[in-house]
Design an enzyme around this catalytic site. Structure first.
Site, mmCIF file in Angstrom:
data_model
loop_
_atom_site.group_PDB
_atom_site.id
_atom_site.type_symbol
_atom_site.label_atom_id
_atom_site.label_comp_id
_atom_site.label_asym_id
_atom_site.label_seq_id
_atom_site.Cartn_x
_atom_site.Cartn_y
_atom_site.Cartn_z
ATOM 1 C CB SER A 193 72.659 0.985 -23.798
ATOM 2 O OG SER A 193 73.499 1.059 -25.039
ATOM 3 C CG HIS A 252 70.629 -0.572 -19.980
ATOM 4 N ND1 HIS A 252 69.636 -0.938 -21.012
ATOM 5 C CD2 HIS A 252 71.173 0.417 -20.267
ATOM 6 C CE1 HIS A 252 69.726 0.338 -21.693
ATOM 7 N NE2 HIS A 252 70.691 1.137 -21.219
ATOM 8 C CD GLU A 295 66.542 -3.081 -20.585
ATOM 9 O OE1 GLU A 295 65.551 -3.389 -21.168
ATOM 10 O OE2 GLU A 295 67.305 -2.563 -21.157
ATOM 11 C CG ASN A 331 67.571 1.160 -25.509
ATOM 12 O OD1 ASN A 331 66.746 1.934 -25.613
ATOM 13 N ND2 ASN A 331 69.034 1.266 -24.934
#
Length: 812
Positions: free
Chosen positions: A126, A149, A161, A200
């Protein structure tokens, strides 16, 4: 067509059977991809114990990782000691162990020698650096390594991702993007190898900004959640509830990645772990999984943390009416009023938006190729209806930019970093935003770049679109043949000029008499001049929240005037019309293909059942739910159940018709709704020959192609069955006997008993000898009679009124 090498994925290995690894494995199996799931050998008991326990616990998780629980058998368990040789048969290997660089490197040393020469190796991290993870690989493996991801829960979150290193071969990224998009149904965003990538990085920053501003303006957590959820067009769980669901330890970990890797960052002070989060984590209150976080459930009561007092208090405090009125205004006025208001909640909201606009302005060039990737990452990864750049652009690019600059200069922002010059001068300022019909802004090129041209995207007639792109609106695109207030009948030349598409225009696509007229009219037109009909609903695709409702069923509100005028009997023409419409679909001279996603309930389910073929998105929730409003299915749904039971009995060489209709009876009597398209197939609402599509954006093009294929194969409608054998009165009494026990044991109410008995009478073919032959008209008459009789009862009327007023079923 240029020769493009396809990535053929015969089998995938997932390394790590933790929360993410196990759920990624489950979703691969949903998509019919064989999986080997690896973990450490267990210290005692069977060596694969860790993995087999992980697979078992997947079955209990909610939301369910499996679209069909029985598919758990297709995940093969393996361990790093005995089974590394099995990696050789895998075309894709996804590592998903804990977020520790040293652990990952140790594992890579073990597995690298066993990887097939052509296999793609990817890490589901992540936020760790993909380039650092690849250190120590030979050049050959480096070329086949990248980050992939997934977001939690992997089955439901649209975003994946894809992160290359400088050494990653471009071809494998293209291949992987195709596989993730079509096979797994994902929205792929390419991210640069910067800490926490795109979603994120921006998403967690926006949460940290909420923490900081909520504290500054003294806004309690439950009020913050009321302000920052669906009222802003974001996920219902808003901010603090989302943190509880994700897990506060996970949240703290992602924040720590920012602290460790962004030390020179002008926003560095913002990445400090909020003290309240730190305190909760250190005492083991990690959110939902431990029963307490920002919220805590005590019995039926949900309490919220009061950080000043350090204890949980009654929750449910709401946003101020004044502020909610501002939020309903158009974007330009909304931001102006929020900024000028002296109300702390309004100031808080302006500050939160300003902080995010400031951040994405400063970091766009570093973290993404272009602004489109930021907006899609946040929409698909964090559940916002519109991305942050879209919000900025919609509110007036230049004005917002000036206000952000003023706040930064006045020291009100979270950092004194200046917005870059492209915000004020050049292409973006001239175009009034980052998204244009030519593409989205890429700072490195100082130009607008178009969408990806990979072949996989040709399958998406209406890809998710961004405000400012002026993409075709599926509600008006293509060529309209005819349009009424109820339906639009149209053709999309981009897919096929000989297939008629019908789209409903009612709320939740409910089916009233005018929709039946429109559907019938479309079939008339198609029989004259076209080759097939596809029923497809464009509802929310343009919002990029994929998969609106196919149809919530018959439009009860539309039937109310007839009921007021003529009582229960007054509804008979409506029901008859609905049934005739379904029969017109079934016996049309051209194939009618239903393209379903989201809910297909009641009459929506009956439309599927009468179509020549069904193409359903994985997330389709299908069922005959009329019991909830005190009625029986009245549009031929039970009739179709009888026909299928007769076919199944004949195939099995049996005359026990009750045995074959029991499943359909239970589904209807309990108003069971499928949890996915795979589940709908198990329940019998989809046939094994029906097509399931994993990416909802591909639903239309697949359905149109399936419809053409049927036409190309010389489609003929089914022949009308002359004699359908039924279970008859002995079948009815068998079912009723078990219903009596349920009623007397208080498992169902007397009214439930009455409704279920009526369903039993229809699916068993009425008061006739077992094995008697009936026809479709007979069964439709039984449905109509049961429907009208129940409609005449006060308890059913209570249920209908309750549903129309509150949208919730009444138990009576």
């Amino acid at each position: 067509m240029s020769q493009q090498h396809h990535l053929i994925v015969r089998k995938v290995a997932v390394l790590g059977a933790g929360v993410m690894g196990a759920q990624i494995a489950a979703h691969l199996v949903n998509a019919k991809v064989p999986v080997v799931l690896f973990d450490l050998p267990a210290k005692e008991g069977p060596k694969n114990g860790i993995v087999t326990r992980a697979i078992e616990s997947l079955k209990k998780l909610s939301p369910a990782p499996f679209a069909n629980k029985a598919d758990a058998q297709f995940i093969e368990a393996a361990n790093y000691e005995d089974d590394l040789a099995r990696l050789a048969e895998c075309d894709l290997v996804i590592e998903a162990i804990a977020e520790r660089m040293d652990w990952k490197h140790d594992l890579y040393k073990k597995v690298a020698p066993h990887l097939a020469k052509h296999a793609i190796f990817a890490s589901n991290t992540s936020g760790l650096s993909i380039s650092e993870l690849a250190e120590g690989f030979d050049a050959e493996l480096k070329a086949r390594f990248c980050g992939v991801h997934f977001f939690n829960p992997p089955r439901y979150m649209h975003l994946v991702e894809l992160i290359p290193t400088a050494a990653t071969q471009p071809e494998i990224l293209d291949q992987l993007e195709g596989f993730l998009t079509t096979t797994l149904g994902k929205g792929v965003v390419r991210a640069k190898d910067t800490p926490n990538f795109i979603a994120n990085r921006v998403g967690i920053f926006s949460i940290l900004a909420v923490f900081a501003e909520a504290q500054k303006y003294g806004i309690p957590f439950d009020v913050v959640d009321d302000l920052t959820g669906s009222k802003l067009g974001r996920a219902k769980s808003a901010t603090f509830r989302t943190a509880d669901v994700v897990g506060l330890d996970t949240m703290a970990h992602v924040i720590k990645t920012m602290q460790d890797n962004l030390k020179d960052d002008p926003f560095y002070p913002t990445y400090a772990t909020p003290p309240v989060l730190q305190a909760l984590v250190s005492k083991g209150a990690l959110g939902q999984k431990t029963g307490a976080g920002f919220y805590k459930k005590e019995g039926k009561v949900i309490k919220v943390l009061d950080p000043q007092r350090g204890e949980y208090v009654e929750s449910g405090k709401k946003a101020d009416e004044l502020v909610l009125r501002i939020l309903k205004k158009a974007p330009a006025e909304r931001f102006k009023l929020l900024r000028e208001s002296s109300h702390p909640q309004a100031q808080f909201l302006w500050a939160v938006f300003r902080d995010v606009f400031h951040y994405i302005g400063v970091y766009l060039a570093q973290i993404a190729d272009n602004a489109r990737d930021v907006d899609f990452a946040i929409r698909w990864g964090f559940g916002w209806n519109t991305g942050p750049f879209e919000d900025w652009q919609a509110a007036g690019w230049k004005q917002i930019a000036e206000w952000v600059k003023e706040d930064v200069d006045a020291g009100k922002a979270l950092s004194n970093a200046a917005l870059p010059s492209w915000v004020f001068d050049g292409p973006v300022a001239d175009a009034g935003g980052v998204h244009t019909p030519a593409g989205s802004f890429a700072p490195a090129k100082n130009a607008f770049v178009p969408r990806s041209t990979l072949p996989v995207y040709r399958r998406q007639v209406f890809p998710a679109s961004l405000a400012g792109e002026n993409a075709a609106d599926p509600r008006s695109a293509g060529n309209t043949i005819e349009e009424s207030d109820a339906v639009r009948v149209w053709v999309d030349e981009a897919v096929a000029d000989d297939v008629v598409i019908v789209s409903f225009k009612s709320k939740m696509n409910t089916i009233g008499p005018d929709i039946i007229d429109g559907l019938t009219r479309a079939i008339d037109l198609a029989e004259k001049s076209y080759r097939a009909v596809v029923v497809w609903q464009p509802t929310s695709l343009q919002l990029g929240a994929p998969g609106g409702p196919f149809s919530a069923g018959a439009d009860l509100a539309a039937a109310m005037p007839a009921f007021m005028m003529g009582g229960a009997k007054g509804i008979e023409p409506f029901i008859k019309k609905f049934q005739d419409g379904m029969m017109r679909v079934k016996y049309a001279q051209v194939p009618v293909v239903a393209a379903a996603s989201g809910i297909a309930l009641g009459g929506g389910c009956e439309l599927l059942l009468h179509s020549a073929k069904r193409v359903a998105a994985l997330e389709s929730f299908v069922g005959l739910v009329e019991v909830g409003v005190g009625l029986v299915p009245g549009g031929g749904g039970l009739k179709e159940a009888v026909l299928r039971a007769a076919d199944a009995a004949r195939a099995a060489g049996s005359t026990n018709y009750l045995q074959f209709v029991t499943n359909s009876f239970t589904n209807a009597a309990m108003a069971k709704v499928s949890s996915s398209a795979l589940d709908a197939r198990e329940m019998g609402y989809l046939k094994p020959s029906d097509t399931i599509v994993y990416n909802v954006h591909e639903l239309l093009s697949v359905a149109v192609r399936e419809a053409r294929a049927l036409a190309d194969a010389g489609y003929r409608p089914p022949l009308k069955p002359a004699g359908i054998p039924v279970a008859g009165r002995s079948g009815i009494s068998t079912i009723k006997a078990s219903l009596v026990n349920m009623r007397d044991g208080n498992f169902i109410s007397a009214h439930d008993f009455l409704i279920a008995s009526r369903i039993a009478e229809v699916v068993c073919g009425g008061d006739v000898e077992a094995g008697s032959l009936v026809d479709e008209e007979w069964l439709l008459t039984l449905e109509r009679r049961a429907f009208i009789e129940l409609l005449g009862t006060p308890k059913t009327q209570e249920r209908i009124m309750g549903m129309l007023q509150t949208g919730k079923p009444v138990r009576n």
